[in-house]
Design an enzyme around this catalytic site. Structure first.
Site, mmCIF file in Angstrom:
data_model
loop_
_atom_site.group_PDB
_atom_site.id
_atom_site.type_symbol
_atom_site.label_atom_id
_atom_site.label_comp_id
_atom_site.label_asym_id
_atom_site.label_seq_id
_atom_site.Cartn_x
_atom_site.Cartn_y
_atom_site.Cartn_z
ATOM 1 C CG PHE A 1 -3.985 -1.573 -1.966
ATOM 2 C CD1 PHE A 1 -4.414 -2.401 -2.987
ATOM 3 C CD2 PHE A 1 -4.304 -1.927 -0.652
ATOM 4 C CE1 PHE A 1 -5.137 -3.552 -2.722
ATOM 5 C CE2 PHE A 1 -5.027 -3.068 -0.377
ATOM 6 C CZ PHE A 1 -5.447 -3.894 -1.410
ATOM 7 N N GLY B 1 4.026 -0.158 -1.265
ATOM 8 C CA GLY B 1 3.907 -0.700 -2.613
ATOM 9 C C GLY B 1 5.103 -0.323 -3.461
ATOM 10 C CE1 TYR C 1 -3.301 2.827 0.437
ATOM 11 C CE2 TYR C 1 -4.206 1.558 2.250
ATOM 12 C CZ TYR C 1 -4.305 2.614 1.379
ATOM 13 O OH TYR C 1 -5.393 3.471 1.430
ATOM 14 C CB CYS C 2 0.902 4.316 0.125
ATOM 15 S SG CYS C 2 1.448 6.034 0.029
ATOM 16 C CB VAL C 3 5.651 4.632 1.057
ATOM 17 C CG1 VAL C 3 5.156 4.218 2.424
ATOM 18 C CG2 VAL C 3 7.170 4.595 1.041
#
Length: 609
Positions: A371, A346, A342-344
């Site tokens: 994500f 990811g 998710y985000c960083v």
């Protein structure tokens, strides 16, 4: 500032009352008492703060720096041009004529005329009828809207300015005009004045106490801090912490089905937030839902940084992801795992996959879901305005013990949506003295984490500023160069249509660097609601495109819209990669006979500030 205005408001109310009436005299005494209580509260706060060391002020709290920023922005706008000034003056006269002309029609006619439109310029911040109750407030907010619109228009029209600098100028201009709204100050906010009059000044006192409480903790409060407790009414999906290091814990969630997919799922949340955004409550929890779909779910819970983590680098977080993958593989005796970043996290998962591919170990990961994650930061959204040499250097000044205080990060993200996440709460909780709501998402938003300063500076410089992750072999980790084109792992890339942190146009670029099978999905809403959208909510929609579009524009043009949550689409994708199932026994059920575990979920690390 608020203390002076609050006292001034209390005095003003006393002066507005008729001195000759006994009721007016009683009110005058009451307002004098309110002013005295405000002064007493402020004095106690000052005495309390004297015992604390006052270091150098940050850019966020130093009014001198804010004034300097304001002057710097205004100097770059062509407001000194006589033609611009004349045009602005003409518009001011037009607004004044339009607004005051309505009051000249008489009270009854004005009430009948103020339907749609009732003012030349409209903004939801000024929707309350109190803003039209008196000419002074109607004129005040209309002139503000006019002037703020002009400032933004001239900022956006500036030419011969490097794109990054222009983006910073526009962002700074918007931040300033939002902050200067008359809705943000007690004496210019008729709604706050009416509330103070209605409560006999008690709303002023409550609001002032709210403000001082936030000054004490150095963070804006959005929700009732006592409303939620981890493990009791938030982050409550049953599970056990089955492994921990100095950097992370691994939570394994208890299965709710007799059979589970043979390949487990390991989720890497961003370490700039708490993992329980994916486990807020039973209705919103992605974790609980995934468990109910027959997945064996593991969650990495990162430790909030302290001085002992000052020297951590990106290598450490990449190695941590590899270690978590290896631990789960060994625990369940499986060859590979599904992963989510998710985000960083990811972004880091992409680097992890590249490292594994370079080492010939790519088969440890059966799939990777991203994500709202970016790898190409050329168009990385609003956060880019905080990334230049000066601001990266400031991080070091704010991190004397080697870690970045999460409150600075929270302030940065709040500024990105200032009207929604700052000034809305200033008006409600400071000016009107309203109590805080019990809202789980806002509770999570304020539950900040600290970051290792050295790694955070490297991340901003190497990825956001210099965009080196997409340059093959420009960066290295765990002893090998990183080349994203080596990633052949099946990938599911999710973006949020309205995401201002990881814009969909930026997330789309991820697809250009993957060499394996991939699915791109565009979800309705933004960085949080676009991800946390359970099927039971019936909200939003998502878009898919089974063709092979080259651009996001082509994807959108040929996309099929689907109502509701995209989660079922994702789990179908997972099952298509392998539908073999096993019994949910042995170590598939954490804490069973012979299984040594550390503690119950959600674990200690998520509770450490």
């Amino acid at each position: 500032m608020l203390r002076g205005q609050a006292k001034g408001m209390a005095t003003l109310f006393g002066q507005m009352l008729p001195a000759e009436s006994s009721q007016g005299a009683e009110k005058a005494v009451q307002w004098a008492e309110v002013a005295g209580r405000l002064q007493s509260i402020w004095t106690e706060f000052q005495v309390e703060q004297l015992s604390k060391a006052s270091g150098e002020k940050s850019h966020y709290t130093d009014p001198v720096k804010w004034i300097a920023t304001f002057e710097a922005v205004m100097r770059q706008l062509p407001l000194s041009n006589p033609q611009v000034q004349q045009g602005l003056w003409d518009e001011v006269i037009a607004v004044l004529t339009a607004v005051l002309g309505q009051y000249g029609m008489g009270p009854r006619a004005f009430e009948e005329a103020k339907g749609d439109p009732h003012m030349p310029l409209r903004d939801r911040r000024f929707a309350d009828p109190e803003w039209r109750s008196k000419p002074i407030f109607a004129v005040l907010h209309q002139l503000y809207l006019l002037l703020s619109t002009q400032v933004m228009k001239h900022a956006e029209a500036i030419e011969d300015l490097e794109p990054g600098r222009k983006a910073q100028l526009i962002f700074a201009a918007k931040t300033i005009v939002d902050a200067l709204s008359p809705a943000n100050f007690p004496l210019t906010n008729p709604v706050a004045l009416a509330k103070a009059n209605e409560t006999g000044g008690e709303s002023l006192i409550r609001g002032f106490e709210h403000m001082l409480d936030d000054l004490r903790k150095g963070q804006l409060t959005h929700t009732n801090p006592a409303a939620f407790k981890l493990g009791e009414n938030i982050a409550v999906t049953p599970g056990k912490v089955v492994h921990e290091t100095d950097l992370f814990q691994i939570i394994q969630y208890t299965p709710t089905t007799d059979k589970v997919l043979a390949t487990p799922l390991v989720i890497f949340p961003p370490w700039i937030n708490r993992f329980y955004i994916l486990d807020l409550n039973a209705k919103k929890s992605f974790v609980r839902w995934a468990v109910e779909q027959g997945l064996t779910v593991f969650m990495v819970s990162w430790k909030s940084a302290d001085a002992s983590m000052a020297d951590l680098l990106w290598d450490d977080y990449i190695q941590a992801q590899i270690d978590a993958i290896d631990h789960v593989r060994e625990r369940l005796k499986v060859p590979a795992v599904h992963t989510i970043g998710y985000c960083v996290a990811g972004t880091t998962l992409a680097a992890t996959l590249a490292v594994l591919a370079r080492k010939g170990e790519a088969d440890k990961v059966a799939s990777a879901t991203f994500f709202t994650a970016q790898v190409d930061f050329e168009g990385a959204g609003d956060l880019k305005v905080f990334v230049d040499d000066q601001q990266i250097e400031t991080i070091g000044q704010l991190s004397p013990e080697g870690y970045v205080d999460g409150r600075y990060l929270a302030a940065t993200f709040n500024i990105l949506r200032g009207n929604d996440l700052i000034w809305n709460y200033v008006e409600k909780n400071y000016l009107k003295g309203e109590e805080y709501p019990a809202f789980d998402l806002l509770h999570w938003n304020g539950d900040v984490t600290n970051l290792p300063a050295r790694w955070h500076r490297d991340y901003l410089r190497d990825l956001y500023r210099d965009n080196r992750l997409v340059v093959a072999d420009s960066l290295s980790a765990c002893g090998v160069p990183i080349d994203l084109h080596r990633i052949t792992t099946p990938a599911y890339v999710q973006a949020g249509r309205e995401d201002h942190i990881a814009p969909p146009s930026s997330v789309w670029k991820f697809t250009h660097y993957l060499s394996g099978p991939q699915t791109f999905l565009l979800a309705g809403s933004g960085h949080i609601a676009g991800v946390v959208n359970p099927p039971s909510s019936g909200k939003y929609q998502y878009w898919t495109n089974d063709e092979s579009p080259d651009t996001l524009e082509e994807f959108v043009a040929g996309a099929k819209e689907h109502p509701g949550s995209w989660w079922p689409h994702w789990v179908e994708w997972i099952r298509a990669l392998g539908s073999d199932e096993v019994s949910a026994r042995g170590k598939r059920r954490p804490g069973g006979r012979g299984d040594k575990v550390i503690e119950d979920a959600p674990g200690r690390y998520v509770m450490t500030r």
